[in-house]
Design a protein around this motif. Structure first.
Motif, PDB file in Angstrom:
ATOM      1  N   LEU A 180      44.902  39.063  39.617  1.00 49.17           N
ATOM      2  CA  LEU A 180      45.116  37.737  38.583  1.00 49.17           C
ATOM      3  C   LEU A 180      46.887  38.076  38.572  1.00 49.17           C
ATOM      4  O   LEU A 180      47.132  38.200  37.186  1.00 49.17           O
TER       5      LEU A 180
ATOM      6  N   ASP B 234      47.544  27.884  48.972  1.00 52.89           N
ATOM      7  CA  ASP B 234      48.880  28.621  47.784  1.00 52.89           C
ATOM      8  C   ASP B 234      48.402  29.993  48.266  1.00 52.89           C
ATOM      9  O   ASP B 234      49.232  30.895  46.906  1.00 52.89           O
TER      10      ASP B 234
ATOM     11  N   ARG C 170      54.804  33.684  40.568  1.00 50.45           N
ATOM     12  CA  ARG C 170      54.007  33.037  39.747  1.00 50.45           C
ATOM     13  C   ARG C 170      53.089  33.118  39.248  1.00 50.45           C
ATOM     14  O   ARG C 170      52.686  34.049  40.299  1.00 50.45           O
ATOM     15  N   PRO C 171      52.658  33.341  38.543  1.00 51.22           N
ATOM     16  CA  PRO C 171      51.278  33.620  37.712  1.00 51.22           C
ATOM     17  C   PRO C 171      50.435  33.058  37.783  1.00 51.22           C
ATOM     18  O   PRO C 171      50.627  31.602  38.105  1.00 51.22           O
ATOM     19  N   LEU C 172      48.821  33.998  37.917  1.00 45.72           N
ATOM     20  CA  LEU C 172      48.354  32.870  38.422  1.00 45.72           C
ATOM     21  C   LEU C 172      47.078  32.777  37.030  1.00 45.72           C
ATOM     22  O   LEU C 172      47.290  33.475  36.181  1.00 45.72           O
ATOM     23  N   ASN C 173      46.641  31.523  36.957  1.00 41.72           N
ATOM     24  CA  ASN C 173      45.566  30.744  36.280  1.00 41.72           C
ATOM     25  C   ASN C 173      43.898  31.350  36.430  1.00 41.72           C
ATOM     26  O   ASN C 173      43.509  31.277  37.612  1.00 41.72           O
ATOM     27  N   PRO C 174      43.710  32.392  35.889  1.00 42.35           N
ATOM     28  CA  PRO C 174      41.746  32.578  36.200  1.00 42.35           C
ATOM     29  C   PRO C 174      41.731  31.708  36.181  1.00 42.35           C
ATOM     30  O   PRO C 174      40.224  31.896  37.063  1.00 42.35           O
ATOM     31  N   ASP C 175      41.486  30.259  35.791  1.00 40.90           N
ATOM     32  CA  ASP C 175      40.171  29.006  36.278  1.00 40.90           C
ATOM     33  C   ASP C 175      40.645  29.465  37.735  1.00 40.90           C
ATOM     34  O   ASP C 175      39.445  28.042  37.814  1.00 40.90           O
ATOM     35  N   ASP C 176      41.816  29.300  38.162  1.00 41.81           N
ATOM     36  CA  ASP C 176      41.636  28.629  39.640  1.00 41.81           C
ATOM     37  C   ASP C 176      40.701  30.062  40.533  1.00 41.81           C
ATOM     38  O   ASP C 176      40.647  29.404  41.663  1.00 41.81           O
ATOM     39  N   TYR C 177      40.613  30.429  40.067  1.00 45.90           N
ATOM     40  CA  TYR C 177      40.459  31.067  40.977  1.00 45.90           C
ATOM     41  C   TYR C 177      38.762  32.338  40.753  1.00 45.90           C
ATOM     42  O   TYR C 177      38.893  33.766  39.090  1.00 45.90           O
TER      43      TYR C 177
END
Length: 296
Positions: A81, A283, A66-73
């Protein structure tokens, strides 16, 4: 669900067991007596073939795909990402064992059916344990199969095979030269494994423990449902207490994984023992983490 799921389940009787260890790594302490109810557990780690059945039946997409959310990292490099996972690579020679980044590489495109990257496949690996599965992926499989993931106590009781206080799944004595008791790292870590080691093996390639369970030592780490805390007495079993204190910017909870893997080397990480444990971010899948299920 596969028709032979039921046949893979082994009964573990209710018992009072001494779990943990005061003799090895500090996070295993204290050794303590625990009452554990009887339960069923899968004889083998969940394989690539079994996981493929689940994906085919449900259309499930793993976390690594799944694509990653930059706000989470926050602060993570843009190139990281992308969907992917952590892949182990042997080093060309001896390295400083304090720096894991020398043998672990974030690999875009790596996932359960592309275990070494987008150009790799599961050819001839159908009976190897599925890896690159995050906790959510293992839980989704368990739900589909009508099973559950084990607690840390359940897993450790099963791994001990009925041997109280044993250091290893097979007893108190380490593996002798010429024996093949578990798939852990034999040779110079992380660059020169002995022939037949240095990667996952088909499930059941090494002897079963006293309960008839295979690969409870080595091959691939296995998810449990327990939140990780630094020892068995600190904090409480909740997500907030499981955050990595070394990376306070990442509020990612960690669960306990058990059993060690093909990467456990006596010279570096002797964690292919029942009492051994380590934290794993929920995750993040890696090329040495899989799972098996239970029924209560």
């Amino acid at each position: 669900m596969s028709a032979d799921t039921e046949q893979d389940l082994v009964w573990i009787p209710a018992q009072t067991a001494v779990l943990g260890s005061d003799d090895h790594y500090p996070e295993e302490a204290p050794a303590r007596a625990i009452d554990v109810d009887g339960f069923w557990i899968q004889r083998y780690q969940v394989t690539n073939a079994r996981f493929a059945e689940f994906v085919s039946a449900t259309g499930y997409v793993t976390v690594a795909e799944r694509p990653l959310n930059p706000d989470d990292y926050p602060g993570a490099p843009v190139e990281n990402l992308q969907p992917g996972s952590m892949v182990f690579h042997r080093t060309p020679g001896p390295v400083d064992l304090r720096h894991l980044s020398q043998w672990w590489t974030w690999t875009p495109g790596a996932c359960w059916n592309h275990p070494r990257g987008p150009r790799s496949s599961l050819r001839n690996r159908e009976n190897h344990p599925v890896v690159h599965v995050a906790f959510e992926d293992a839980q989704a499989y368990a739900d589909w199969a009508g099973l559950a993931l084990p607690t840390e106590n359940e897993w450790e009781v099963a791994a001990r095979g009925g041997l109280p206080h044993a250091v290893y799944t097979w007893g108190d004595e380490p593996e002798r030269t010429g024996q093949r008791l578990a798939n852990y790292w034999h040779g110079e870590f992380p660059y020169l494994p002995d022939t037949g080691y240095g990667q996952t093996a088909p499930v059941g390639s090494f002897p079963a423990n006293g309960y008839g369970l295979y690969d409870m030592a080595g091959n691939a780490w296995e998810w449990t449902v327990d939140w990780y805390v630094g020892d068995h007495t600190s904090g409480s079993g909740c997500a907030e207490h499981s955050y990595d204190p070394a990376q306070p910017q990442f509020k990612v909870p960690r669960r306990v994984v058990k059993g060690g893997s093909f990467l456990c080397a006596d010279s570096y990480c002797m964690r292919y023992r029942p009492a051994a444990r380590r934290p794993q971010a929920v995750d993040t899948g890696m090329s040495h983490i899989g799972f098996r299920c239970v029924r209560r």
